[in-house]
Enzyme design. Structure first.
Site, PDB file in Angstrom:
ATOM      1  N   GLN A 111     -19.254   2.145  10.592  1.00 45.54           N
ATOM      2  CA  GLN A 111     -19.951   3.100  11.505  1.00 45.54           C
ATOM      3  C   GLN A 111     -21.436   3.382  11.015  1.00 45.54           C
ATOM      4  O   GLN A 111     -22.392   3.520  11.853  1.00 45.54           O
ATOM      5  CB  GLN A 111     -19.187   4.499  11.055  1.00 45.54           C
ATOM      6  CG  GLN A 111     -19.587   5.694  12.134  1.00 45.54           C
ATOM      7  CD  GLN A 111     -19.033   5.370  13.715  1.00 45.54           C
ATOM      8  OE1 GLN A 111     -18.197   4.335  13.896  1.00 45.54           O
ATOM      9  NE2 GLN A 111     -19.478   5.974  14.508  1.00 45.54           N
ATOM     10  N   GLN A 155       3.023   4.987   3.849  1.00 42.75           N
ATOM     11  CA  GLN A 155       4.150   5.806   4.152  1.00 42.75           C
ATOM     12  C   GLN A 155       5.201   5.733   3.007  1.00 42.75           C
ATOM     13  O   GLN A 155       5.710   6.782   2.640  1.00 42.75           O
ATOM     14  CB  GLN A 155       4.665   5.692   5.441  1.00 42.75           C
ATOM     15  CG  GLN A 155       3.790   5.979   6.822  1.00 42.75           C
ATOM     16  CD  GLN A 155       2.470   5.010   7.015  1.00 42.75           C
ATOM     17  OE1 GLN A 155       2.622   4.081   6.501  1.00 42.75           O
ATOM     18  NE2 GLN A 155       1.593   5.879   7.256  1.00 42.75           N
ATOM     19  N   GLN A 193     -28.626  13.495   8.008  1.00 44.81           N
ATOM     20  CA  GLN A 193     -27.476  14.156   6.985  1.00 44.81           C
ATOM     21  C   GLN A 193     -26.146  13.641   7.566  1.00 44.81           C
ATOM     22  O   GLN A 193     -25.183  13.556   6.592  1.00 44.81           O
ATOM     23  CB  GLN A 193     -27.352  15.890   7.527  1.00 44.81           C
ATOM     24  CG  GLN A 193     -26.932  16.529   6.295  1.00 44.81           C
ATOM     25  CD  GLN A 193     -27.041  17.998   6.267  1.00 44.81           C
ATOM     26  OE1 GLN A 193     -26.721  18.484   7.656  1.00 44.81           O
ATOM     27  NE2 GLN A 193     -27.451  18.617   5.393  1.00 44.81           N
ATOM     28  N   THR A 195      10.600  -9.311   0.519  1.00 42.82           N
ATOM     29  CA  THR A 195      10.554  -9.051   2.055  1.00 42.82           C
ATOM     30  C   THR A 195      11.225 -10.007   2.876  1.00 42.82           C
ATOM     31  O   THR A 195      11.067 -11.404   2.810  1.00 42.82           O
ATOM     32  CB  THR A 195       9.042  -8.972   2.376  1.00 42.82           C
ATOM     33  OG1 THR A 195       8.642  -7.924   1.548  1.00 42.82           O
ATOM     34  CG2 THR A 195       8.941  -8.396   3.987  1.00 42.82           C
ATOM     35  N   GLU A 241       2.900  -4.372  -0.761  1.00 41.36           N
ATOM     36  CA  GLU A 241       3.490  -3.662  -2.060  1.00 41.36           C
ATOM     37  C   GLU A 241       3.690  -2.115  -1.722  1.00 41.36           C
ATOM     38  O   GLU A 241       3.613  -1.379  -2.614  1.00 41.36           O
ATOM     39  CB  GLU A 241       2.437  -3.745  -3.002  1.00 41.36           C
ATOM     40  CG  GLU A 241       2.331  -5.106  -3.539  1.00 41.36           C
ATOM     41  CD  GLU A 241       2.041  -5.426  -5.066  1.00 41.36           C
ATOM     42  OE1 GLU A 241       2.256  -4.691  -5.711  1.00 41.36           O
ATOM     43  OE2 GLU A 241       1.315  -6.574  -5.179  1.00 41.36           O
ATOM     44  N   PRO A 270      12.207 -10.611   7.346  1.00 33.19           N
ATOM     45  CA  PRO A 270      12.065 -10.190   8.485  1.00 33.19           C
ATOM     46  C   PRO A 270      12.874  -8.835   8.959  1.00 33.19           C
ATOM     47  O   PRO A 270      12.003  -8.306   9.593  1.00 33.19           O
ATOM     48  CB  PRO A 270      12.732 -11.451   9.472  1.00 33.19           C
ATOM     49  CG  PRO A 270      12.705 -12.495   8.712  1.00 33.19           C
ATOM     50  CD  PRO A 270      12.823 -12.309   7.303  1.00 33.19           C
TER      51      PRO A 270
HETATM   52  N1  COS Z   1      12.362   2.515 -10.994  1.00 33.55           N
HETATM   53  C1  COS Z   1      13.661   2.289 -11.639  1.00 33.55           C
HETATM   54  N2  COS Z   1      14.587   2.582 -10.704  1.00 33.55           N
HETATM   55  C2  COS Z   1      14.331   3.042  -9.342  1.00 33.55           C
HETATM   56  C3  COS Z   1      12.914   3.285  -9.015  1.00 33.55           C
HETATM   57  C4  COS Z   1      12.111   2.852 -10.060  1.00 33.55           C
HETATM   58  N3  COS Z   1      10.606   2.962  -9.445  1.00 33.55           N
HETATM   59  N4  COS Z   1      12.970   3.677  -7.649  1.00 33.55           N
HETATM   60  C5  COS Z   1      14.266   3.673  -7.432  1.00 33.55           C
HETATM   61  N5  COS Z   1      15.049   3.383  -8.536  1.00 33.55           N
HETATM   62  C6  COS Z   1      16.497   3.435  -8.315  1.00 33.55           C
HETATM   63  C7  COS Z   1      17.061   4.938  -8.206  1.00 33.55           C
HETATM   64  O1  COS Z   1      17.142   5.726  -9.089  1.00 33.55           O
HETATM   65  C8  COS Z   1      18.352   4.470  -7.425  1.00 33.55           C
HETATM   66  O2  COS Z   1      19.064   4.333  -8.638  1.00 33.55           O
HETATM   67  P1  COS Z   1      20.913   4.322  -8.398  1.00 33.55           P
HETATM   68  O3  COS Z   1      21.385   3.356  -8.039  1.00 33.55           O
HETATM   69  O4  COS Z   1      21.262   4.575  -9.848  1.00 33.55           O
HETATM   70  O5  COS Z   1      21.228   5.780  -7.613  1.00 33.55           O
HETATM   71  C9  COS Z   1      18.247   3.233  -6.725  1.00 33.55           C
HETATM   72  O6  COS Z   1      17.016   2.623  -7.271  1.00 33.55           O
HETATM   73  C10 COS Z   1      18.013   3.375  -5.320  1.00 33.55           C
HETATM   74  O7  COS Z   1      16.804   4.292  -5.074  1.00 33.55           O
HETATM   75  P2  COS Z   1      16.711   4.876  -3.678  1.00 33.55           P
HETATM   76  O8  COS Z   1      17.685   5.750  -3.286  1.00 33.55           O
HETATM   77  O9  COS Z   1      15.186   5.490  -4.023  1.00 33.55           O
HETATM   78  O10 COS Z   1      16.371   3.648  -2.802  1.00 33.55           O
HETATM   79  P3  COS Z   1      15.910   3.592  -1.175  1.00 33.55           P
HETATM   80  O11 COS Z   1      16.747   2.525  -0.534  1.00 33.55           O
HETATM   81  O12 COS Z   1      15.852   4.862  -0.519  1.00 33.55           O
HETATM   82  O13 COS Z   1      14.692   2.949  -1.451  1.00 33.55           O
HETATM   83  C11 COS Z   1      12.162   2.971  -1.544  1.00 33.55           C
HETATM   84  C12 COS Z   1      13.475   3.549  -1.919  1.00 33.55           C
HETATM   85  C13 COS Z   1      11.935   3.153   0.228  1.00 33.55           C
HETATM   86  C14 COS Z   1      11.131   3.737  -2.118  1.00 33.55           C
HETATM   87  C15 COS Z   1      11.982   1.541  -1.704  1.00 33.55           C
HETATM   88  O14 COS Z   1      12.954   0.622  -1.066  1.00 33.55           O
HETATM   89  C16 COS Z   1      10.636   0.876  -1.674  1.00 33.55           C
HETATM   90  O15 COS Z   1       9.709   0.955  -2.574  1.00 33.55           O
HETATM   91  N6  COS Z   1      10.362  -0.039  -0.598  1.00 33.55           N
HETATM   92  C17 COS Z   1       9.100  -0.563  -0.416  1.00 33.55           C
HETATM   93  C18 COS Z   1       9.220  -1.979  -0.802  1.00 33.55           C
HETATM   94  C19 COS Z   1       8.070  -2.695  -0.830  1.00 33.55           C
HETATM   95  O16 COS Z   1       6.958  -2.332  -1.383  1.00 33.55           O
HETATM   96  N7  COS Z   1       7.703  -3.746  -0.170  1.00 33.55           N
HETATM   97  C20 COS Z   1       6.694  -4.505  -0.187  1.00 33.55           C
HETATM   98  C21 COS Z   1       6.957  -5.871  -0.403  1.00 33.55           C
HETATM   99  S1  COS Z   1       6.718  -6.476  -1.999  1.00 33.55           S
HETATM  100  S2  COS Z   1       5.076  -7.344  -2.031  1.00 33.55           S
END
Ligand code: COS
Length: 390
Positions: free
Chosen positions: A335, A366, A278, A126, A362, A128
């Site tokens: 509560q 949403q 209840q 992550t 993580e 900013p």
């Molecule tokens: N395993 C393997 N590959 C994955 C995957 C997974 N679980 N999820 C996505 N991919 C792959 C997709 O198949 C896609 O592959 P290609 O490049 O071949 O097309 C690529 O990764 C991009 O996937 P996507 O288009 O879904 O990416 P987005 O940018 O839309 O992001 C989310 C997807 C929003 C789900 C992702 O960015 C996410 O999980 N964000 C939250 C991050 C997080 O949890 N942060 C907390 C901090 S860590 S403590």
């Protein structure tokens, strides 16, 4: 056949974790929360008795336990205190990309270290301006001969102030979006700067830091997997660690439920314990059901990993449901306590604050819904979960 029976080993491991949580964590949890105390002594004791690094394979000195085993431990420890639980379990997050993609040499070095001493590692994704939108990260890693030079800054890094090394995600191709991210193992001594410890709403015993990289030189061999394949590595990591977060959320929910249930039997209003009303009974009943459901989803998501199945969908089901359940149950526990629930002298106030992070870290609730929607409407092809991303 579906079998929810734990093995004798799992039962005694769960008992051991519960015992540890009850004797070593619970008695100090509220004080550590108040003061924001770093739980070094507890970490060392947990490491000693084998409650840290359960995931490390035996070839690198670990016990080689499965994801379900890990979830059993995490639920109990979080029942004691989820802030301390987060500190104890964070090595699993930091080392998952090493287990998935590192060379044998790196595995021996960095996984081995954690089994030799009670050291910590942090996962640095992550930034900013790049929270849910991982591909928006700005940290860069530029190749210069046989090394990479890293510049940038990361925030909300669990155990960041105490880590021995970091798994760091950085752009190796600034114009390639998610296809331009790579992952590296970076040792603290190579010049990682810890800028700031966050003062948090909950989980105050855990360390959350902002860290930065100012021309930090990293040997090229510390690249994890292939260059520009780091995004998938991060996603595959989160698939593996979200069940653990779900387990911790279940632990918080269970703690809040137990406090609320006990209190409802003691507190007398209108001439009877409030458990006789209840309105209270229905809250207690919903808590009980949601804890069962959260645990079942958690176990399923962990069981799938243990059986080599891709679990992205169920992992998000578990994380989303358990986190939201923990928040709801902690809120309802307040509560049940009424006005006393709002006061720091009573235990549920802390659980209410601790539960909130479950819906945030993580991947927010949403983001989990986004993953669930995508996996439902447009399922990705199943891939070997242990495979290095291609
Ligand atoms: N395993 C393997 N590959 C994955 C995957 C997974 N679980 N999820 C996505 N991919 C792959 C997709 O198949 C896609 O592959 P290609 O490049 O071949 O097309 C690529 O990764 C991009 O996937 P996507 O288009 O879904 O990416 P987005 O940018 O839309 O992001 C989310 C997807 C929003 C789900 C992702 O960015 C996410 O999980 N964000 C939250 C991050 C997080 O949890 N942060 C907390 C901090 S860590 S403590």
């Amino acid at each position: 056949m579906v079998d929810f029976t734990l093995t004798d080993e799992q039962k005694s491991m769960r008992e051991m974790a519960h015992d540890f949580a009850e004797k070593e964590i619970r008695p100090v949890a509220w004080e550590y929360d108040r003061e924001g105390t770093w739980p070094q002594e507890i970490l060392e004791k947990a490491w000693e008795v084998g409650l840290m690094n359960s995931h490390l394979p035996p070839e690198y000195g670990g016990p080689g336990l499965g994801y379900l085993d890990g979830a059993l431990i995490e639920e109990e420890i979080a029942w004691g205190c989820s802030g301390i639980g987060t500190s104890l379990s964070c090595n699993g997050l930091a080392t998952a990309p090493i287990g998935l993609a590192a060379s044998e040499k790196l595995k021996k070095e960095y996984l081995g270290r954690l089994s030799e001493a009670p050291l910590l590692a942090s996962f640095c994704l992550t930034e900013p301006d790049a929270g849910s939108d991982v591909s928006g990260m700005r940290t860069t890693a530029v190749k210069q001969g046989d090394k990479y030079v890293i510049n940038g800054s990361k925030c909300f890094i669990t155990n960041g102030g105490y880590a021995d090394y970091y798994t760091v995600y950085a752009k190796t191709d600034k114009d390639a979006g998610h296809r331009g991210i790579s992952a590296f193992v970076v040792e603290r001594d190579w010049g990682v700067i810890v800028d700031k410890k966050e003062d948090k709403l909950g989980q105050r015993a855990s360390n959350t830091a902002t860290i930065s990289f100012n021309d930090v030189e990293v040997p090229a061999e510390n690249l994890l997997g292939e260059e520009n394949k780091g995004f998938k590595l991060a996603m595959m990591t989160l698939d593996r660690t979200r069940p653990g977060v779900a387990a911790m959320a279940t632990g918080i929910a269970r703690a809040a439920f137990e406090f609320a249930t006990d209190y409802s039997k003691e507190r007398v209003q209108f001439g009877v314990p409030i458990a006789m009303h209840q309105g209270i009974q229905f809250m207690i009943a919903d808590m009980a059901t949601e804890i069962e459901a959260a645990r079942l989803l958690t176990w399923k998501s962990a069981f799938m990993l243990d059986n080599g199945e891709r679990n992205s969908l169920v992992s998000s089901h578990a994380k989303r449901f358990a986190a939201d359940a923990a928040m709801k149950i902690a809120t309802d526990a307040v509560q049940v306590y009424g006005g006393y629930g709002f006061i720091k002298d009573y235990p549920v106030e802390k659980l209410f604050r601790d539960a909130k992070i479950m819906q945030l870290y993580e991947g927010t609730s949403q983001i989990q819904r986004l993953v669930i929607a995508r996996e439902t409407l447009l399922p990705r092809r199943s891939e070997e979960p242990t495979a290095v991303p291609a």
